[in-house]
Each structure stands twice: as C-alpha cells, then as structure tokens.
Design a protein around this motif. Sequence first.
Motif, PDB file in Angstrom:
ATOM      1  N   ALA A  44      -9.766   2.118   3.623  1.00  0.00           N
ATOM      2  CA  ALA A  44      -9.644   3.299   4.482  1.00  0.00           C
ATOM      3  C   ALA A  44      -8.249   3.909   4.398  1.00  0.00           C
ATOM      4  O   ALA A  44      -8.094   5.140   4.392  1.00  0.00           O
ATOM      5  CB  ALA A  44      -9.986   2.939   5.920  1.00  0.00           C
ATOM      6  N   GLN A  45      -7.206   3.044   4.335  1.00  0.00           N
ATOM      7  CA  GLN A  45      -5.843   3.555   4.273  1.00  0.00           C
ATOM      8  C   GLN A  45      -5.591   4.335   2.987  1.00  0.00           C
ATOM      9  O   GLN A  45      -4.696   5.184   2.940  1.00  0.00           O
ATOM     10  CB  GLN A  45      -4.842   2.404   4.378  1.00  0.00           C
ATOM     11  N   LEU A  46      -6.367   4.051   1.953  1.00  0.00           N
ATOM     12  CA  LEU A  46      -6.192   4.733   0.679  1.00  0.00           C
ATOM     13  C   LEU A  46      -7.130   5.922   0.539  1.00  0.00           C
ATOM     14  O   LEU A  46      -6.724   7.006   0.108  1.00  0.00           O
ATOM     15  CB  LEU A  46      -6.436   3.746  -0.468  1.00  0.00           C
ATOM     16  N   ARG A  60       0.021  10.239   1.583  1.00  0.00           N
ATOM     17  CA  ARG A  60       0.358  11.539   2.152  1.00  0.00           C
ATOM     18  C   ARG A  60       1.837  11.882   1.966  1.00  0.00           C
ATOM     19  O   ARG A  60       2.258  13.008   2.257  1.00  0.00           O
ATOM     20  CB  ARG A  60       0.007  11.577   3.635  1.00  0.00           C
ATOM     21  N   ASP A 114      -8.933   7.630   2.906  1.00  0.00           N
ATOM     22  CA  ASP A 114      -8.850   8.710   3.901  1.00  0.00           C
ATOM     23  C   ASP A 114      -7.940   9.847   3.433  1.00  0.00           C
ATOM     24  O   ASP A 114      -8.347  11.009   3.428  1.00  0.00           O
ATOM     25  CB  ASP A 114      -8.382   8.163   5.245  1.00  0.00           C
ATOM     26  N   TYR A 121     -17.142   0.864   5.538  1.00  0.00           N
ATOM     27  CA  TYR A 121     -16.386   2.118   5.439  1.00  0.00           C
ATOM     28  C   TYR A 121     -16.630   2.771   4.083  1.00  0.00           C
ATOM     29  O   TYR A 121     -16.835   3.996   4.006  1.00  0.00           O
ATOM     30  CB  TYR A 121     -14.890   1.861   5.639  1.00  0.00           C
ATOM     31  N   ASP A 130       1.807   5.197   0.677  1.00  0.00           N
ATOM     32  CA  ASP A 130       1.426   6.236   1.632  1.00  0.00           C
ATOM     33  C   ASP A 130       1.044   7.463   0.813  1.00  0.00           C
ATOM     34  O   ASP A 130       1.905   8.206   0.338  1.00  0.00           O
ATOM     35  CB  ASP A 130       2.596   6.549   2.562  1.00  0.00           C
ATOM     36  N   LEU A 150       0.832  -1.189   0.000  1.00  0.00           N
ATOM     37  CA  LEU A 150       0.000   0.000   0.000  1.00  0.00           C
ATOM     38  C   LEU A 150       0.875   1.251   0.000  1.00  0.00           C
ATOM     39  O   LEU A 150       1.764   1.391   0.845  1.00  0.00           O
ATOM     40  CB  LEU A 150      -0.906   0.030   1.231  1.00  0.00           C
ATOM     41  N   ASP A 157      -8.666  -2.691   3.082  1.00  0.00           N
ATOM     42  CA  ASP A 157      -7.588  -1.704   3.000  1.00  0.00           C
ATOM     43  C   ASP A 157      -8.044  -0.364   2.433  1.00  0.00           C
ATOM     44  O   ASP A 157      -7.223   0.545   2.273  1.00  0.00           O
ATOM     45  CB  ASP A 157      -6.438  -2.238   2.135  1.00  0.00           C
TER      46      ASP A 157
END
Length: 269
Positions: A139-141, A111, A143, A174, A109, A107, A137
């Motif tokens: 949410a990690q992308l 940010r 958000d 989510y 990051d 995944l 996964d």
Amino acid sequence: MITVDSHAHIFERNLPIVHSPRYLPGHDATLEEYLGYLDANGISHGVLVQPSFLGSDNSYLLAALGRKPQRLRGVAVVDPEVSEDELSRMADSGVVGIRLNLIGQPLPDMRADPWPRLLRMLTALNFHVEIHRQAGDLAQLLDPLLSASGVNVVVDHFGRPDPALGVDDPGFRYLLSCAASRRVWVKVAASYRNGPDGRGAAIALAAMPLLRKTFGLERLVWGSDWPHSQFEATESIQAAKARLEEWLPSSADQAIVLGETPVHLFHFA
C-alpha cells in the motif's frame, strides 16, 4: 503463436556487483543457456529482469537485448535520478520497465523528489514499474503510484503474501483492491518464494481464483523465474510451466496469460 516467459535473469560471476549484495550466485546463467531452455519448452519470447546484485549497471542486460531484439524485452534497474536521455536509449534497446527490488531495503517515498520526475518520464515512455516487496508494504508503494502518476505497475511473485497468512494477508487483500485501477498487473511466478515445504504452492492455488476474479486474465502474466536463484536444485522452467497448467487447466486461459497479456504489456507487438 507467441508465448512469453515474463520473468528471468541472466548474469555471469565475473560481472561487477553492488556493495554488500543481499544474494550472490555461485554460477553463471547465460543468455545462450536461457534461450536453450526456452526452445526446449516451446516458449518463443522472454523478458529479462536485471538481477539485484548487478545494481543499475544494465550493460550486460542491454547487450543481451541487442542480440535478440525481436525475441527479448528487458526490465532495468535505474538510479531515480537517471536522465531522460538514458531512459530513451534503454527504450530503444528493448527495455520496457524498471524494477524496484525492495526486499530488505528501505521503502522510498514515491511522492518525494526525485521520484515524481522519474515517474513522469516512465509514463511518457510507456514503461511500467515492477515492484518486488512483501505484501504488507504494498500500500505504501502502490497508493502514490496509482494516485499521483499515470504509470503502470507490475507486482512480482503473487504479491509476496506472508507465508503464515497466505491470501488472508491484509497486504494481499489490498493488492486485490488495486485491480479496479486497471493499471496493475500481477506476475504469477515463483510460488516457492512464498513459503517452504509446499506452503508457497498452497498459497498460489488459493490466490489464483481470487486474482482471476478481481484482475482478470488480461492482468496476469507468467514467469519461470529462471535460473531460480537459491532454488536451482529443485526448480526448472518445465516445472514452472507445469504449475501454470495446474493453476489454469484450460489451454485457452493459458494462452491469454502466456501470450495475449504479456505481448501487450511488454510491447512485443
């Protein structure tokens, strides 16, 4: 009336492929074949998505867009450090978004550099980011995409909920919560990728009323997933259209998901 297949792939076996591809087809899927299937099924327009095994060499995709600029749009795969000039050239060729096919991949990051720069450029071009990843996964992308950039997001294949959990997958729940942003669209496509032996079909039937209630039909698009890689023996564009009719029996509802929504999302008008 414009009708849009929002998810299809074209390729030939002799094209350069990435090192250690997750999947490699044993057949060609040409533009001529695809257009023939569209014609046979009464579909006027299509969106070509760069296959994962061709990596960021989008030349075959761009050549196809150049042959049918009114009828086709494209979703490319790019290196996150791609130049602004290259993205602009893609936009001029009919590309309207980039795809992150992260199945089996680490995944990123979103940010951290170089992603914020890329996202700013995509937003300026009115490109979307297409996400293909299991629901757990998302949410990690999503958000960082929804909080730190103005980019629109398209989530593939019902959000890929866990086959055992279906619509009770917390990742799918989510995804439903992201509807409030009005910057997320969902592709109701290829339900067979969400579980064998009819499980994917059952999940799709359970997911559709939830997606409709939260996102609205103006945030749902349909795709054939042609040429149905790894499912070629059992799937077809005709079968994919029949599933849409099962999910949305109303012709008026189908017209929104097949026409009005994708026309705006993929810049056909």
